[in-house]
Design an enzyme around this catalytic site. Structure first.
Site, PDB file in Angstrom:
ATOM      1  N   HIS A 107       0.813  -1.219   0.000  1.00 16.42           N
ATOM      2  CA  HIS A 107       0.000   0.000   0.000  1.00 16.42           C
ATOM      3  C   HIS A 107       0.848   1.272   0.000  1.00 16.42           C
ATOM      4  CE1 HIS A 107      -3.770   1.904  -0.018  1.00 16.42           C
ATOM      5  NE2 HIS A 107      -4.409   1.135   0.841  1.00 16.42           N
ATOM      6  N   ASP A 119     -10.440  -6.895 -19.670  1.00 11.56           N
ATOM      7  CA  ASP A 119     -10.513  -8.079 -20.539  1.00 11.56           C
ATOM      8  C   ASP A 119      -9.107  -8.445 -20.991  1.00 11.56           C
ATOM      9  OD1 ASP A 119     -10.916  -9.997 -22.501  1.00 11.56           O
ATOM     10  OD2 ASP A 119     -12.627  -8.963 -23.396  1.00 11.56           O
TER      11      ASP A 119
END
Length: 447
Positions: free
Chosen positions: A164, A388
């Site tokens: 993070h 995709d």
């Protein structure tokens, strides 16, 4: 039900390790506040590609090209000992060391097993995510990005976790979109060079010195045997659910100027509903923490898509009595005002105070036993269903086991346009009560 088996693990490096120019990224107080926090974990579920797609080799080759662009993910955390004042400092070294890529199989698990009705989570789902219990401070020896691709009976699950301190959700989802585009098209040349945040507060010396005691990794587990078990559950808010909630908020607020977002309306509904069943006394304080993107909050504002971690967990605080006695509109306004109040001056004040008083980094998220705090993580604004990789769009999104505590909410874009999925972690007894609460369920799609 079968197990998930990791059959290979390798390091994928950028194809061109010189592109990053051995960049050194200094860390701000907003980055370093995540030093002892688990790597965030997320995952996408896909249908199964054709056998001739060469899934693993294409994913690894395109990942190498994506790391050329998003080179900080291929770096490592560097710790410097400051012997003169018994402190340590950290920075990200973009040295091209690479990301970890795990290939796993779960041949007896099907897509329908993961897409459980009523938003339930089977116990085995945690095994679809890599690198359990990695904390940001482990980035000194561990990759800053770890990916696990699990081939199922009739689907593929791409799970990942990331440090993070090097990135937030905005940067991570943009990286994932770039990786999927490269994998689908085989081209990386059309992508613009990465824009680093290059943002530092005046008057703060870098690198920031942290006391050695605060930088040491906390014990492996801070769970107590007497603490109840947490359960995860997805609550789905349809476009109509959200519209009804916002209409309720507006009727209670009675102001045409107040613009309550879908995220704020849903968060307020979850906050009031969960606290109602928390068992807390009415005079007890309760908190709602919301992850705020600071890119457009600082002055001068940063580019909206600049890479890095620019998240601050802003906190709204009130008493249980106030929260429950006032309506949904009041709670939504508290969250709305909290987000809008994050000015450059306020953020500068937070950072300066943090540097002066570096403490409690090890308290982490698992210290909250009372369920008095909600943490609203992720965002329905992230475009999760448009990734995709070349064999079809995702059919599901899920958060992993990292940073779990009762009261954690991960908000995702729903698969239906305008909807929001709220992955909710709660003590099991609170969850049972919530599922019997008709006032709560009125605004939730349970099927």
């Amino acid at each position: 039900m079968g197990y998930v088996t990791v059959i290979s693990s390798s390091i994928v490096r950028p194809q061109n390790t010189n592109q990053s120019g051995q960049t050194k990224i200094h860390l701000t107080p907003f980055d370093l506040s995540f030093l002892q926090i688990d790597y965030p974990t997320r995952g996408l579920l896909f249908p199964k590609p054709d056998q001739d797609f060469h899934l693993i080799s294409r994913l690894k080759a395109s990942l190498s090209l994506a790391l050329d662009i998003y080179f900080p993910f291929a770096g490592r955390l560097v710790k410097t000992d400051n012997l003169e004042d018994n402190t340590v400092s950290f920075f990200i070294h973009c040295d091209g060391s690479g990301a970890r890529f795990n290939h796993a199989e779960a041949k007896s698990i099907s897509v329908s097993d993961l897409l459980q009705p009523h938003g339930c989570f089977p116990d085995f789902t945690k095994h679809f995510f890599p690198a359990d219990d990695l904390k940001s401070s482990d980035g000194v020896t561990e990759p800053l990005l770890v990916i696990q691709v699990t081939e199922m009976k009739d689907g593929v699950f791409i799970g990942y976790c990331y440090n993070h301190m090097v990135a937030d959700g905005v940067s991570m989802w943009r990286f994932l979109h770039t990786w999927s585009e490269i994998c689908s098209s085989g081209l990386a040349s059309e992508h613009s060079p990465l824009v680093l945040k290059k943002w530092f507060l005046k008057g703060i010396d870098y690198p920031i010195h942290i006391p050695v005691s605060e930088a040491k990794r906390p014990p492996p587990s801070c769970e107590l045997s007497s603490v109840p078990i947490t359960k995860d559950r997805v609550f789905r808010f349809s476009k109509k659910n959200i519209s009804d909630l916002k209409a309720k908020v507006n009727s209670e607020v009675g102001s045409t100027e107040m613009k309550i977002s879908s995220l704020q309306a849903v968060s307020a509904h979850m906050w009031r509903s969960i606290i109602r069943h928390s068992g807390l006394s009415r005079e007890k304080e309760t908190h709602c923490k919301v992850a705020v993107d600071l890119r457009q909050k600082v002055s001068p504002p940063l580019e909206k898509d600049c890479f890095g971690n620019m998240i601050y967990n802003a906190q709204a605080t009130t008493t249980v009595e106030e929260l429950l006695d006032h309506g949904l509109g009041w709670a939504a306004m508290r969250i709305n005002k909290l987000v809008s109040s994050q000015t450059n001056e306020k953020l500068k004040s937070f950072a300066e105070d943090w540097v002066r008083n570096v403490k409690n980094l090890k308290s982490g998220l698992c210290s909250r036993k009372d369920c008095d705090t909600l943490l609203v993580a992720s965002s329905p604004r992230f475009d999760v269903y448009n990734n995709d990789f070349g064999w079809g769009k995702p059919i599901g999104v899920q958060g992993g086991p990292g940073n779990s505590f009762s009261g954690k909410l991960a908000l995702f874009q729903g698969i239906e346009e305008g909807s929001i999925d709220v992955q909710t972690t709660l003590w099991s007894d609170i969850l049972v009560k919530l599922l019997a609460d008709m006032e709560f369920l009125e605004h939730v799609t349970t099927e």
